[in-house]
Design a protein around this motif. Structure first.
Motif, PDB file in Angstrom:
ATOM      1  N   HIS A 112      35.830-114.239  53.173  1.00  0.00           N
ATOM      2  CA  HIS A 112      37.115-114.867  52.836  1.00  0.00           C
ATOM      3  C   HIS A 112      37.003-115.657  51.526  1.00  0.00           C
ATOM      4  O   HIS A 112      37.844-115.529  50.628  1.00  0.00           O
ATOM      5  N   LEU A 113      35.956-116.463  51.412  1.00  0.00           N
ATOM      6  CA  LEU A 113      35.784-117.279  50.212  1.00  0.00           C
ATOM      7  C   LEU A 113      35.513-116.403  48.991  1.00  0.00           C
ATOM      8  O   LEU A 113      35.985-116.689  47.886  1.00  0.00           O
ATOM      9  N   LEU A 114      34.748-115.337  49.197  1.00  0.00           N
ATOM     10  CA  LEU A 114      34.453-114.420  48.093  1.00  0.00           C
ATOM     11  C   LEU A 114      35.744-113.775  47.592  1.00  0.00           C
ATOM     12  O   LEU A 114      35.997-113.705  46.378  1.00  0.00           O
ATOM     13  N   ALA A 115      36.562-113.313  48.521  1.00  0.00           N
ATOM     14  CA  ALA A 115      37.830-112.679  48.136  1.00  0.00           C
ATOM     15  C   ALA A 115      38.716-113.677  47.393  1.00  0.00           C
ATOM     16  O   ALA A 115      39.341-113.342  46.379  1.00  0.00           O
ATOM     17  N   ALA A 116      38.741-114.905  47.881  1.00  0.00           N
ATOM     18  CA  ALA A 116      39.550-115.938  47.219  1.00  0.00           C
ATOM     19  C   ALA A 116      38.972-116.264  45.842  1.00  0.00           C
ATOM     20  O   ALA A 116      39.711-116.441  44.868  1.00  0.00           O
ATOM     21  N   ALA A 117      37.642-116.326  45.745  1.00  0.00           N
ATOM     22  CA  ALA A 117      36.996-116.709  44.485  1.00  0.00           C
ATOM     23  C   ALA A 117      37.260-115.679  43.390  1.00  0.00           C
ATOM     24  O   ALA A 117      37.436-116.039  42.224  1.00  0.00           O
ATOM     25  N   VAL A 118      37.262-114.392  43.753  1.00  0.00           N
ATOM     26  CA  VAL A 118      37.520-113.368  42.733  1.00  0.00           C
ATOM     27  C   VAL A 118      39.024-113.124  42.571  1.00  0.00           C
ATOM     28  O   VAL A 118      39.439-112.305  41.760  1.00  0.00           O
ATOM     29  N   GLY A 119      39.828-113.824  43.347  1.00  0.00           N
ATOM     30  CA  GLY A 119      41.283-113.655  43.260  1.00  0.00           C
ATOM     31  C   GLY A 119      41.726-112.258  43.650  1.00  0.00           C
ATOM     32  O   GLY A 119      42.626-111.688  43.023  1.00  0.00           O
TER      33      GLY A 119
END
Ligand code: SAH
Ligand code: DHB
Ligand code: MG
Length: 224
Positions: A51-58
């Protein structure tokens, strides 16, 4: 102290402090269990990581290969911005049915498409769509290298590809004919010569035992 029970206890400790519990995710796991699905979804800490990875790469467009009951799908889907889209590929009609109902409960039915069928048959149908920003590979392990090739084909410069279960309790070092291990080793061998991505593999312990994930960044040029 460094035993599987400790890994599990530490995962609980982390979940209590950083991940939390969520009725929708809990019910997704419970419904999967009731339907007889195998308990092999990512752990809560791994789900939060995705989830955080997806959010971090937008990530606006996410591709998942291997849906099961949609637990990882919900974690990834919740990182999508308004108008974002996630396509998840699943071979089992029973798994897909459980996933669709879990995604409905999560309010993600519109953003997420569960595409039924063998992933290698679904993937060619995605070439005409916009490329994906994040790809999570977590289906049958013998096809890992093929899925990875497809992921690169469906990517753009900067796309992140994550592959689950690439260490397998250390069995990745064994050359004993297990088709899952052969599949994982094919992926690692591919990465040794694949110039279009830069990759690493992080070994993990936790509620899911000892395993690891590969992360690859799709590059623009030829440099590694
Ligand atoms: N990503 C899920 C777990 C996936 S388990 C989570 O973390 O919650 C692996 C899933 O891949 C299973 O549901 C299995 O049915 C599916 N699968 C196996 N072979 C497949 C194939 N050839 N094409 C698509 N899905 C496949
Ligand atoms: C298995 C598959 C997974 O994706 C996983 O995370 C754990 C186990 C399996 O097929 O056994
Ligand atoms: Mg997995």
């Amino acid at each position: 102290m460094a035993d599987p029970q400790t890994w599990d206890a530490v995962d609980s400790y982390i979940v209590e402090r950083q991940v939390g519990s969520d009725p929708v995710l809990a019910e997704a796991l419970e419904a999967s269990r009731r339907a007889g699905l195998p308990p092999i979804s990512v752990s809560a800490t791994q789900g939060k990581f995705l989830h955080l990875l997806a959010a971090a790469v937008g990530a606006r467009r996410v591709l998942e290969i291997g849906t099961l009951g949609g637990y990882s799908t919900i974690w990834l889907g919740r990182a999508l911005p308004p108008g974002g889209r996630l396509v998840t590929l699943e071979i089992s009609p029973a798994h897909a049915a459980v996933a669709r109902s879990n995604l409905e409960r999560a309010g993600l039915s519109e953003a997420v498409e569960v595409r039924l069928g063998p992933a290698l048959e679904s993937l060619p149908g995605l070439v005409d769509e916009e490329p994906f920003d994040l790809v999570f590979i977590d289906a049958d392990k013998p096809s890992n290298a093929d899925y990875f090739e497809w992921a690169v084909r469906l990517a753009h410069k900067g796309t992140v590809i994550v592959v689950d279960n690439v260490v397998r309790n250390g069995a990745v070092l064994n050359d004993d004919g297990d088709p899952n291990v052969i599949g994982v080793r094919r992926l690692h061998d591919l990465l040794a010569s694949e110039r279009r991505v830069s990759a690493t593999t992080v070994q993990t312990v936790g509620a899911k035992g000892y395993d690891g994930f590969t992360m690859a960044l799709v590059l623009g040029g030829e440099a590694k």
